[in-house]
Design an enzyme around this catalytic site. Structure first.
Site, mmCIF file in Angstrom:
data_model
loop_
_atom_site.group_PDB
_atom_site.id
_atom_site.type_symbol
_atom_site.label_atom_id
_atom_site.label_comp_id
_atom_site.label_asym_id
_atom_site.label_seq_id
_atom_site.Cartn_x
_atom_site.Cartn_y
_atom_site.Cartn_z
ATOM 1 N N ASP A 1 -13.670 -13.575 -25.054
ATOM 2 C CA ASP A 1 -14.541 -13.194 -23.932
ATOM 3 C C ASP A 1 -15.043 -14.369 -23.085
ATOM 4 O OD1 ASP A 1 -14.123 -10.803 -25.173
ATOM 5 O OD2 ASP A 1 -16.220 -10.328 -25.530
ATOM 6 N N GLU B 1 -14.067 -8.485 -22.758
ATOM 7 C CA GLU B 1 -14.865 -7.268 -22.924
ATOM 8 C C GLU B 1 -14.936 -6.549 -21.585
ATOM 9 O OE1 GLU B 1 -18.851 -7.758 -24.479
ATOM 10 O OE2 GLU B 1 -19.327 -5.644 -24.137
ATOM 11 N N LYS C 1 -10.920 -5.172 -24.598
ATOM 12 C CA LYS C 1 -11.675 -4.437 -25.633
ATOM 13 C C LYS C 1 -12.916 -3.797 -25.031
ATOM 14 C CE LYS C 1 -14.115 -8.600 -27.312
ATOM 15 N NZ LYS C 1 -15.501 -8.220 -27.126
ATOM 16 N N CYS D 1 -20.124 -11.028 -29.916
ATOM 17 C CA CYS D 1 -18.694 -10.692 -30.007
ATOM 18 C C CYS D 1 -17.937 -11.566 -31.003
ATOM 19 C CB CYS D 1 -18.069 -10.741 -28.620
ATOM 20 S SG CYS D 1 -18.702 -9.407 -27.575
HETATM 21 N N1 TIU Z 1 -18.838 -11.101 -25.501
HETATM 22 C C1 TIU Z 1 -20.072 -10.815 -25.871
HETATM 23 O O1 TIU Z 1 -20.646 -11.441 -26.749
HETATM 24 N N2 TIU Z 1 -20.705 -9.804 -25.167
HETATM 25 C C2 TIU Z 1 -22.053 -9.676 -25.054
HETATM 26 O O2 TIU Z 1 -22.539 -8.708 -24.501
HETATM 27 N N3 TIU Z 1 -22.792 -10.714 -25.543
HETATM 28 C C3 TIU Z 1 -24.131 -10.889 -25.432
HETATM 29 O O3 TIU Z 1 -24.638 -11.814 -26.045
HETATM 30 N N4 TIU Z 1 -24.837 -10.077 -24.662
#
Ligand code: TIU
Length: 223
Positions: A23, A71, A128, A161
């Site tokens: 991500d 994401e 994802k 994530c």
């Molecule tokens: N990729 C990921 O960690 N998505 C999140 O929403 N992370 C947050 O810390 N919000």
């Protein structure tokens, strides 16, 4: 290859390992993106860009497989649960117009991977809908089809994530090495504790090492 790690050395077999970059998307990392719009300090994530670039270069040079995740959701949001959509009670939520296109929607500028770490041809990208990279994706099938047993994991955010994916991978039988300085959180204390949670209790979810230990091993030097 032996890599000095916590809680003890990690034995890396490059031919059955993948570098999994989680991500590293514009909306999470770039000034003016969704993450910053929510009031987060993106510099906490941006410090991971250079170490990821160095690790990625070394991994590619050694001939290792690289897999990326992003994401995000379908433009029609049919894969977005009502629970995830309304979580946070924010003025803007997933699918709404954001500073870099619709927030966390596939195909929008903010959803894409930052240019500094952009995939090259042949490197799979997993889209994802959840925090974990195994939920509702074909990641497990891709790993099995390639004979992958070990994951070297980087990306953001450490406690969300990255942690979720490592826990999912651990339960599916993969040995995960999380690269400490290549992961980041908007909350430094969550980053530190997130890494400690992985390596605690004899490596309950995996191993943790600095990128220098991995790149040294890739360069053929004992660590
Ligand atoms: N990729 C990921 O960690 N998505 C999140 O929403 N992370 C947050 O810390 N919000």
């Amino acid at each position: 290859m032996r890599i000095e790690a916590k809680p003890y050395e990690y034995s890396l077999n490059l031919s059955t390992a993948a570098l999994l970059i989680i991500d590293m998307q514009r909306d999470f990392l770039e000034p003016g993106g969704f993450g910053e719009m929510l009031g987060n300090d993106v510099s906490q994530l941006r410090r991971t860009i250079e170490p990821n670039q160095a690790l990625l270069a070394a991994w590619r040079a050694a001939g290792g497989l690289v897999i990326y995740t992003r994401e995000g959701h379908r433009p029609d949001l049919t894969d977005l649960s009502p629970a995830k959509k309304i979580r946070g009670r924010g003025a803007s939520c997933i699918g709404d117009p954001g500073p870099m296109g619709r927030i966390l929607v596939r195909g929008e500028a903010g959803h894409d991977i930052i240019p500094e770490l952009y995939p090259v041809a042949g490197e799979p990208v997993i889209d994802k809908p959840g925090k974990g990279a195994f939920f509702a994706t074909d990641l497990h099938a891709i790993l099995q089809n390639r004979g992958i047993q070990q994951l070297v994991v980087t990306g953001v955010t450490t406690e969300v994530c990255v942690n979720t994916t490592v826990r999912e991978a651990n339960d599916r039988g993969f040995d995960c090495l999380v690269v400490a300085d290549c992961c980041g959180s908007y909350f430094p204390e969550f980053h530190d504790i997130g890494l400690r949670m992985i390596a605690a209790q004899g490596g309950i979810f995996g191993w943790v090492a600095p990128s220098a230990a991995v790149t040294r091993a890739l360069a053929g030097k004992a660590t």
